[in-house]
Design a protein around this motif. Structure first.
Motif, PDB file in Angstrom:
ATOM      1  N   ALA A   1       0.820  -1.215   0.000  1.00  0.00           N
ATOM      2  CA  ALA A   1       0.000   0.000   0.000  1.00  0.00           C
ATOM      3  C   ALA A   1       0.853   1.264   0.000  1.00  0.00           C
ATOM      4  CB  ALA A   1      -0.936   0.007   1.208  1.00  0.00           C
ATOM      5  N   GLY A   2       2.105   1.170   0.447  1.00  0.00           N
ATOM      6  CA  GLY A   2       2.972   2.342   0.447  1.00  0.00           C
ATOM      7  C   GLY A   2       3.318   2.850  -0.934  1.00  0.00           C
ATOM      8  N   ASN A   3       3.092   2.025  -1.966  1.00  0.00           N
ATOM      9  CA  ASN A   3       3.362   2.451  -3.339  1.00  0.00           C
ATOM     10  C   ASN A   3       2.226   3.280  -3.932  1.00  0.00           C
ATOM     11  OD1 ASN A   3       5.951   0.988  -3.827  1.00  0.00           O
ATOM     12  ND2 ASN A   3       4.660  -0.807  -3.454  1.00  0.00           N
ATOM     13  N   ALA A   4       1.099   3.328  -3.238  1.00  0.00           N
ATOM     14  CA  ALA A   4      -0.041   4.087  -3.749  1.00  0.00           C
ATOM     15  C   ALA A   4       0.200   5.578  -3.571  1.00  0.00           C
ATOM     16  CB  ALA A   4      -1.320   3.661  -3.029  1.00  0.00           C
ATOM     17  N   SER A   5      -0.527   6.370  -4.339  1.00  0.00           N
ATOM     18  CA  SER A   5      -0.421   7.824  -4.212  1.00  0.00           C
ATOM     19  C   SER A   5      -1.085   8.285  -2.922  1.00  0.00           C
ATOM     20  CB  SER A   5      -1.090   8.502  -5.412  1.00  0.00           C
ATOM     21  OG  SER A   5      -2.492   8.257  -5.392  1.00  0.00           O
ATOM     22  N   THR A   6      -0.874   9.544  -2.585  1.00  0.00           N
ATOM     23  CA  THR A   6      -1.459  10.088  -1.365  1.00  0.00           C
ATOM     24  C   THR A   6      -2.982  10.077  -1.441  1.00  0.00           C
ATOM     25  OG1 THR A   6       0.460  11.515  -1.042  1.00  0.00           O
ATOM     26  CG2 THR A   6      -1.546  12.089   0.152  1.00  0.00           C
ATOM     27  N   VAL A   7      -3.513  10.475  -2.590  1.00  0.00           N
ATOM     28  CA  VAL A   7      -4.977  10.480  -2.750  1.00  0.00           C
ATOM     29  C   VAL A   7      -5.519   9.056  -2.719  1.00  0.00           C
ATOM     30  CG1 VAL A   7      -6.859  11.053  -4.314  1.00  0.00           C
ATOM     31  CG2 VAL A   7      -4.975  12.646  -4.007  1.00  0.00           C
ATOM     32  N   GLY A   8      -4.833   8.129  -3.380  1.00  0.00           N
ATOM     33  CA  GLY A   8      -5.265   6.739  -3.368  1.00  0.00           C
ATOM     34  C   GLY A   8      -5.236   6.155  -1.971  1.00  0.00           C
ATOM     35  N   SER A   9      -4.190   6.464  -1.214  1.00  0.00           N
ATOM     36  CA  SER A   9      -4.099   5.988   0.164  1.00  0.00           C
ATOM     37  C   SER A   9      -5.203   6.583   1.023  1.00  0.00           C
ATOM     38  CB  SER A   9      -2.733   6.349   0.756  1.00  0.00           C
ATOM     39  OG  SER A   9      -1.693   5.701   0.055  1.00  0.00           O
ATOM     40  N   LEU A  10      -5.551   7.841   0.753  1.00  0.00           N
ATOM     41  CA  LEU A  10      -6.626   8.481   1.510  1.00  0.00           C
ATOM     42  C   LEU A  10      -7.960   7.795   1.246  1.00  0.00           C
ATOM     43  CD1 LEU A  10      -7.543  10.767   3.363  1.00  0.00           C
ATOM     44  CD2 LEU A  10      -7.808  12.204   1.339  1.00  0.00           C
ATOM     45  N   HIS A  11      -8.254   7.510  -0.024  1.00  0.00           N
ATOM     46  CA  HIS A  11      -9.482   6.777  -0.357  1.00  0.00           C
ATOM     47  C   HIS A  11      -9.490   5.412   0.324  1.00  0.00           C
ATOM     48  CE1 HIS A  11     -10.680   9.888  -2.941  1.00  0.00           C
ATOM     49  NE2 HIS A  11     -10.072   9.504  -4.058  1.00  0.00           N
ATOM     50  N   PHE A  12      -8.358   4.734   0.271  1.00  0.00           N
ATOM     51  CA  PHE A  12      -8.226   3.405   0.843  1.00  0.00           C
ATOM     52  C   PHE A  12      -8.459   3.437   2.351  1.00  0.00           C
ATOM     53  CE2 PHE A  12      -5.551  -0.104   2.452  1.00  0.00           C
ATOM     54  CZ  PHE A  12      -6.120  -1.158   1.775  1.00  0.00           C
ATOM     55  N   ALA A  13      -7.845   4.414   3.023  1.00  0.00           N
ATOM     56  CA  ALA A  13      -7.985   4.532   4.470  1.00  0.00           C
ATOM     57  C   ALA A  13      -9.415   4.877   4.868  1.00  0.00           C
ATOM     58  CB  ALA A  13      -7.015   5.581   5.002  1.00  0.00           C
ATOM     59  N   CYS A  14     -10.043   5.781   4.132  1.00  0.00           N
ATOM     60  CA  CYS A  14     -11.425   6.172   4.442  1.00  0.00           C
ATOM     61  C   CYS A  14     -12.370   4.988   4.304  1.00  0.00           C
ATOM     62  CB  CYS A  14     -11.871   7.322   3.546  1.00  0.00           C
ATOM     63  SG  CYS A  14     -11.080   8.895   3.918  1.00  0.00           S
ATOM     64  N   LEU A  15     -12.139   4.152   3.296  1.00  0.00           N
ATOM     65  CA  LEU A  15     -12.979   2.972   3.096  1.00  0.00           C
ATOM     66  C   LEU A  15     -12.852   2.005   4.273  1.00  0.00           C
ATOM     67  CD1 LEU A  15     -14.788   1.134   1.352  1.00  0.00           C
ATOM     68  CD2 LEU A  15     -12.699   0.274   0.264  1.00  0.00           C
ATOM     69  N   LEU A  16     -11.617   1.747   4.696  1.00  0.00           N
ATOM     70  CA  LEU A  16     -11.393   0.800   5.785  1.00  0.00           C
ATOM     71  C   LEU A  16     -11.857   1.337   7.134  1.00  0.00           C
ATOM     72  CD1 LEU A  16      -7.877  -0.685   4.908  1.00  0.00           C
ATOM     73  CD2 LEU A  16     -10.131  -1.678   4.501  1.00  0.00           C
ATOM     74  N   LEU A  17     -11.898   2.644   7.273  1.00  0.00           N
ATOM     75  CA  LEU A  17     -12.332   3.232   8.535  1.00  0.00           C
ATOM     76  C   LEU A  17     -13.855   3.361   8.631  1.00  0.00           C
ATOM     77  CD1 LEU A  17      -9.649   6.045   8.992  1.00  0.00           C
ATOM     78  CD2 LEU A  17      -9.850   3.919  10.285  1.00  0.00           C
ATOM     79  N   SER A  18     -14.513   3.557   7.500  1.00  0.00           N
ATOM     80  CA  SER A  18     -15.968   3.740   7.518  1.00  0.00           C
ATOM     81  C   SER A  18     -16.729   2.421   7.510  1.00  0.00           C
ATOM     82  CB  SER A  18     -16.401   4.594   6.320  1.00  0.00           C
ATOM     83  OG  SER A  18     -16.028   3.972   5.094  1.00  0.00           O
ATOM     84  N   SER A  19     -16.188   1.399   6.861  1.00  0.00           N
ATOM     85  CA  SER A  19     -16.896   0.121   6.756  1.00  0.00           C
ATOM     86  C   SER A  19     -17.181  -0.528   8.100  1.00  0.00           C
ATOM     87  CB  SER A  19     -16.125  -0.834   5.841  1.00  0.00           C
ATOM     88  OG  SER A  19     -16.127  -0.362   4.511  1.00  0.00           O
ATOM     89  N   PRO A  20     -16.203  -0.592   9.037  1.00  0.00           N
ATOM     90  CA  PRO A  20     -16.535  -1.221  10.318  1.00  0.00           C
ATOM     91  C   PRO A  20     -17.612  -0.492  11.096  1.00  0.00           C
ATOM     92  CG  PRO A  20     -14.372  -0.157  10.414  1.00  0.00           C
ATOM     93  CD  PRO A  20     -14.797  -0.193   8.984  1.00  0.00           C
ATOM     94  N   ALA A  21     -17.666   0.842  10.973  1.00  0.00           N
ATOM     95  CA  ALA A  21     -18.716   1.589  11.661  1.00  0.00           C
ATOM     96  C   ALA A  21     -20.090   1.236  11.094  1.00  0.00           C
ATOM     97  CB  ALA A  21     -18.460   3.091  11.524  1.00  0.00           C
ATOM     98  N   LEU A  22     -20.182   1.124   9.768  1.00  0.00           N
ATOM     99  CA  LEU A  22     -21.452   0.771   9.140  1.00  0.00           C
ATOM    100  C   LEU A  22     -21.863  -0.651   9.490  1.00  0.00           C
ATOM    101  CD1 LEU A  22     -20.836   2.406   5.642  1.00  0.00           C
ATOM    102  CD2 LEU A  22     -22.366   3.230   7.434  1.00  0.00           C
ATOM    103  N   CYS A  23     -20.871  -1.575   9.506  1.00  0.00           N
ATOM    104  CA  CYS A  23     -21.185  -2.964   9.849  1.00  0.00           C
ATOM    105  C   CYS A  23     -21.629  -3.089  11.303  1.00  0.00           C
ATOM    106  CB  CYS A  23     -19.950  -3.838   9.617  1.00  0.00           C
ATOM    107  SG  CYS A  23     -19.525  -4.105   7.889  1.00  0.00           S
ATOM    108  N   HIS A  24     -21.044  -2.293  12.166  1.00  0.00           N
ATOM    109  CA  HIS A  24     -21.353  -2.394  13.587  1.00  0.00           C
ATOM    110  C   HIS A  24     -22.785  -1.982  13.882  1.00  0.00           C
ATOM    111  CE1 HIS A  24     -20.484  -2.428  17.902  1.00  0.00           C
ATOM    112  NE2 HIS A  24     -21.131  -1.274  17.991  1.00  0.00           N
ATOM    113  N   PHE A  25     -23.291  -0.987  13.167  1.00  0.00           N
ATOM    114  CA  PHE A  25     -24.635  -0.474  13.442  1.00  0.00           C
ATOM    115  C   PHE A  25     -25.681  -1.099  12.529  1.00  0.00           C
ATOM    116  CE2 PHE A  25     -21.946   2.973  15.067  1.00  0.00           C
ATOM    117  CZ  PHE A  25     -22.453   3.059  16.343  1.00  0.00           C
TER     118      PHE A  25
END
Length: 276
Positions: free
Chosen positions: A251-275
């Protein structure tokens, strides 16, 4: 709008892939509550996806004692899914009575399992914890995955796109293994029409009384929920786990914007699954 230079070079997210290694239990917990896995889960990406097979450990090693109120038979409840459920509905210092029935009524229940249903209508308000809200929250997860994939393709960040694809492959392998392991097996001798009544003593002074037909109670407490892994399944799960660690490394080879999209996806999904 969609370019890898949208964020100043002073901000880096080279370790965004490490989020996928977080040992969150949302994926394993959802697997236990549903009793199986769906192919739609392949697009639900959240930290802890490599821990899905550990759904059999969600009881934290607790094996509560149970006694039949009708014949005095004493045994232990060893189904980890139902132990976790009973611990969740239990109230410290109180006796909670639940009814087990083979088919759910028309009213939706957030805690439904393909083997049984426990109705706690006095304690659950279905308008707020089930129905359309829960379904929409869950469906948001695969939609977010598709949207993020499209955005990564639009900015031509193939490293981030490839890492996302590896996580989807990891999820697919685990879903297939769960579906193979969750075949219903032995549930004891059939006793049609016989009423049963179980008293279960949980930790922290929680007491639950299960009532219903004996066959339904056996479906909850007897036998196994997930069978053991075969050698082939164990190899597949091991390979899928290594894929998650490979994603964190690449994942370190991804661009800053790509990493941001990736991080936002992984951070938002568990919250949605939990509720959901």
């Amino acid at each position: 709008m969609f370019s890898t230079s949208s964020i100043s070079g002073h901000i880096t997210l080279e370790s965004a892939g490490l989020i996928a290694l977080a040992d969150l239990s949302d994926v394993a917990l959802r697997t236990a509550l549903t009793g199986t896995a769906s192919y739609l889960d392949v697009l639900v990406l959240a930290p802890g996806i490599h821990q899905q097979q550990s759904a059999v450990k969600i009881n934290d090693g607790e094996l509560p004692g149970a006694a039949s109120m009708t014949n005095g038979y004493i045994f232990r409840v060893e189904n980890p899914a139902i132990v976790h459920y009973l611990w969740h509905i239990g109230r410290i210092g109180q006796l909670v009575t639940a009814h087990v029935s083979p088919k759910p009524p028309r009213r939706l229940n957030p805690f439904t399992n393909r083997f049984f249903r426990i109705d706690l209508s006095p304690h659950i308000t279905p308008v707020f914890v089930a129905g359309i809200r829960a379904t929409l929250l869950y469906l948001t997860c695969p939609i977010l995955t598709i949207v993020v994939s499209a955005l990564l393709g639009a900015i031509r960040d193939w490293w981030a796109f490839g890492v996302l694809g590896m996580l989807v492959l990891t999820r697919f392998i685990n879903v297939v293994v769960i579906k193979r392991r969750s075949k219903e097996g032995w549930k004891g001798k059939k006793e049609p029409g016989v009423e049963g009544d179980l008293f279960i003593l949980l930790s922290q002074d929680r007491w639950v009384r299960l009532q219903g037909l004996v066959d339904d109670l056996k479906a909850v407490t007897a036998g196994q929920w997930l069978r053991g892994e075969t050698a082939e399944e164990g190899f597949s799960v091991g390979f899928a786990t290594l894929l998650v660690y490979a994603c964190a490394a690449l994942a370190g080879n991804a661009s800053t914007v790509g990493s941001l999209h990736f991080a936002c996806l992984l951070l938002s999904s568990p919250a949605l699954c939990h509720f959901s």
